[in-house]
Design an enzyme around this catalytic site. Structure first.
Site, PDB file in Angstrom:
ATOM      1  N   TRP A 160     -10.212   0.648  -4.820  1.00  0.00           N
ATOM      2  CA  TRP A 160      -9.548   1.898  -4.476  1.00  0.00           C
ATOM      3  C   TRP A 160      -7.994   1.998  -5.024  1.00  0.00           C
ATOM      4  CZ3 TRP A 160     -11.217   6.325  -3.360  1.00  0.00           C
ATOM      5  CH2 TRP A 160     -10.510   7.194  -2.656  1.00  0.00           C
ATOM      6  N   LYS A 204       4.141   2.251  -2.380  1.00  0.00           N
ATOM      7  CA  LYS A 204       4.520   3.331  -3.357  1.00  0.00           C
ATOM      8  C   LYS A 204       5.996   3.603  -2.987  1.00  0.00           C
ATOM      9  CE  LYS A 204      -0.151   5.318  -1.850  1.00  0.00           C
ATOM     10  NZ  LYS A 204      -1.218   4.741  -2.566  1.00  0.00           N
ATOM     11  N   SER A 262       0.755  -1.213   0.033  1.00  0.00           N
ATOM     12  CA  SER A 262       0.062  -0.012   0.126  1.00  0.00           C
ATOM     13  C   SER A 262       0.907   1.340  -0.070  1.00  0.00           C
ATOM     14  CB  SER A 262      -0.924   0.012   1.084  1.00  0.00           C
ATOM     15  OG  SER A 262      -2.025   0.574   0.792  1.00  0.00           O
ATOM     16  N   HIS A 285      -7.651  -5.683   0.218  1.00  0.00           N
ATOM     17  CA  HIS A 285      -6.461  -5.120   0.219  1.00  0.00           C
ATOM     18  C   HIS A 285      -5.503  -5.356   1.314  1.00  0.00           C
ATOM     19  CE1 HIS A 285      -3.979  -1.017  -0.204  1.00  0.00           C
ATOM     20  NE2 HIS A 285      -4.278  -1.004   1.239  1.00  0.00           N
TER      21      HIS A 285
HETATM   22  C1  GCU Z   1      -5.372   4.805   1.779  1.00  0.00           C
HETATM   23  C2  GCU Z   1      -4.969   5.650   0.937  1.00  0.00           C
HETATM   24  C3  GCU Z   1      -4.044   4.561  -0.298  1.00  0.00           C
HETATM   25  C4  GCU Z   1      -3.061   3.817   0.484  1.00  0.00           C
HETATM   26  C5  GCU Z   1      -3.611   3.114   1.655  1.00  0.00           C
HETATM   27  C6  GCU Z   1      -2.799   2.234   2.580  1.00  0.00           C
HETATM   28  O1  GCU Z   1      -6.381   4.000   1.329  1.00  0.00           O
HETATM   29  O2  GCU Z   1      -5.958   6.327   0.211  1.00  0.00           O
HETATM   30  O3  GCU Z   1      -3.340   5.700  -1.102  1.00  0.00           O
HETATM   31  O4  GCU Z   1      -2.357   3.157  -0.439  1.00  0.00           O
HETATM   32  O5  GCU Z   1      -4.426   3.820   2.669  1.00  0.00           O
HETATM   33  O6  GCU Z   1      -1.566   2.695   2.676  1.00  0.00           O
HETATM   34  O7  GCU Z   1      -3.359   1.262   3.181  1.00  0.00           O
END
Ligand code: GCU
Length: 402
Positions: free
Chosen positions: A332, A245, A241, A382
């Protein structure tokens, strides 16, 4: 502010055009398309620097050039961990100017015959959440983590036994101890250590939190290259997540990472931004204003202005292997956008004679891991689960010759 942004844009444009003129190569607006580059030489000498410059100036922000004093102290090294499967090692990384040391937790396979490859990734809420092992030193509490996180609460994400049994070390530390994940004006993070005199906030093209986290992965890598138990030519940087990134950005900026693995990284990670699916540049900057550099705000509801979409980030790994994974219920993060990004980066790998992705998005549980760009779609939410790790280990085995 407006004048400042215009000047920056002009500087960026002239840097891009300057390089292009020197080489005689016209730099396109890469947009959200497959990257069509003519040769490895053009990629390395023109396009890669231009794309790197774009992500540095406009998305994640520049990392500091200066250095701070960092020491590493082995706190413990204990055999017989994980019921005899592992050696547990803890190393304190002390950054001059930061009060709390960052504790690096490592599990190394027991009875290894020599240096082992490793997976390096940050954890969300503390080392002691990654496993129920009672001897893990709790990560010092961070401002955003309320209360004492329960020991082992995130252990489904860290199948330590499975990883060490496959001959890999796991190396992890808490992201909050580098830069707490909140919009606190960077008061509790590493950013102020690098401010110029009189500076109180990163400039519009300077690093945010993702940049700081990626920087810290490199500082842990600095330690790993000195640790004789680790084969530092075989370190895969991994993240889930927001930390996915970060893993991609760390892989792009530090070529010592042999593989980068993005698990469900979504917007600002693997997913293409210029699609109206899932999280947008507008929403992510509103919800997490500290993650990116201020310049990224220019692309809110304006994604078509991006010089290159996130396929450019993935291509920055080339020719090193890269892996992107999605989950079916994680709309998402836009699974298809994540896949397309890996697909659109693939022509750069092909320039090197390496196999990228060429076919349509696979069905769930049909991993594509035979080339240098890996991808899978897992059924479910997720998260990062044993199924995901199984694919990463398969992929790493191929590339690390295991
Ligand atoms: C939120 C956010 C995402 C991210 C995620 C996470 O949902 O909007 O961009 O990747 O958190 O880190 O779990």
């Amino acid at each position: 502010m407006k004048r400042y942004i215009t000047t920056l844009l002009l500087l960026l444009a002239s840097a891009v055009c300057g390089r292009a003129q020197e080489s005689g190569v016209i730099v396109p607006k890469y947009g959200s398309e497959p990257l069509k580059i003519n040769s490895v030489e053009e990629w390395e000498q023109v396009h890669r620097p231009v794309i790197m410059n774009f992500f540095e100036q406009e998305v994640y922000g520049l990392m500091p050039e200066g250095q701070v004093g960092i020491t590493y102290e082995v706190l413990s090294e204990t055999k017989g961990a994980l019921e005899g499967r592992a050696i547990r090692k803890e190393v304190a990384m002390k950054i001059a100017g930061i009060d709390t040391p960052i504790i690096i937790l490592m599990y190394l396979p027991a009875n290894a015959k020599g240096p082992v490859p490793a997976f390096l990734g940050m954890n969300f809420k503390g080392n002691h959440q990654t496993h129920t092992d009672p001897d893990i030193t709790p990560s010092p509490n961070a401002p955003v983590t309320k209360g004492d996180p329960e020991r082992g609460a995130a252990s489904r994400r860290w199948p330590m036994e499975y990883i060490v049994e496959n001959g890999y070390a796991v190396v992890t530390f808490n992201r909050d101890n580098v830069d707490p994940d909140e919009d606190d004006g960077f008061k509790n993070s590493v950013h102020p250590l690098f401010y110029a005199e009189g500076q109180t906030y990163p400039k519009a093209n300077e690093w945010g939190t993702i940049g700081a986290w990626a920087w810290s992965l490199s500082r842990v890598m600095d330690y790993l290259v000195t640790d004789k138990a680790i084969d530092s030519n075989k370190v895969a940087v991994i993240g889930h997540s927001r930390l996915g990134k970060t893993a991609l950005w760390a892989g792009a900026t530090d070529t010592r990472f042999a593989i980068a693995i993005s698990n469900n990284s979504g917007c600002g990670g693997a997913a293409l931004s210029n699609r109206e699916v899932g999280e947008s540049v507008e929403v992510i900057n509103r919800a997490f204003p500290h993650w990116f550099c201020d310049n990224y705000n220019k692309y809110r509801n304006n994604e078509e202005a991006l010089l290159v979409d996130q396929q450019g980030l993935i291509a920055l790994m080339a020719p090193r292997p890269v892996y992107v994974a999605s989950a079916t219920l994680d709309q998402w993060a836009d699974p298809e956008g994540e896949y397309l990004s890996a697909l659109y980066a693939s022509p750069v790998y092909e320039l090197y004679g390496l196999q990228g992705l060429t076919t349509p998005m696979p069905a769930p549980e049909q991993p594509m891991n035979s080339g240098h760009v890996g991808y899978h779609l897992r059924s479910g939410k997720h998260d990062i689960l044993i199924y995901d790790w199984q694919q990463y280990i398969d992929f790493a085995n191929r590339h690390f010759g295991k």
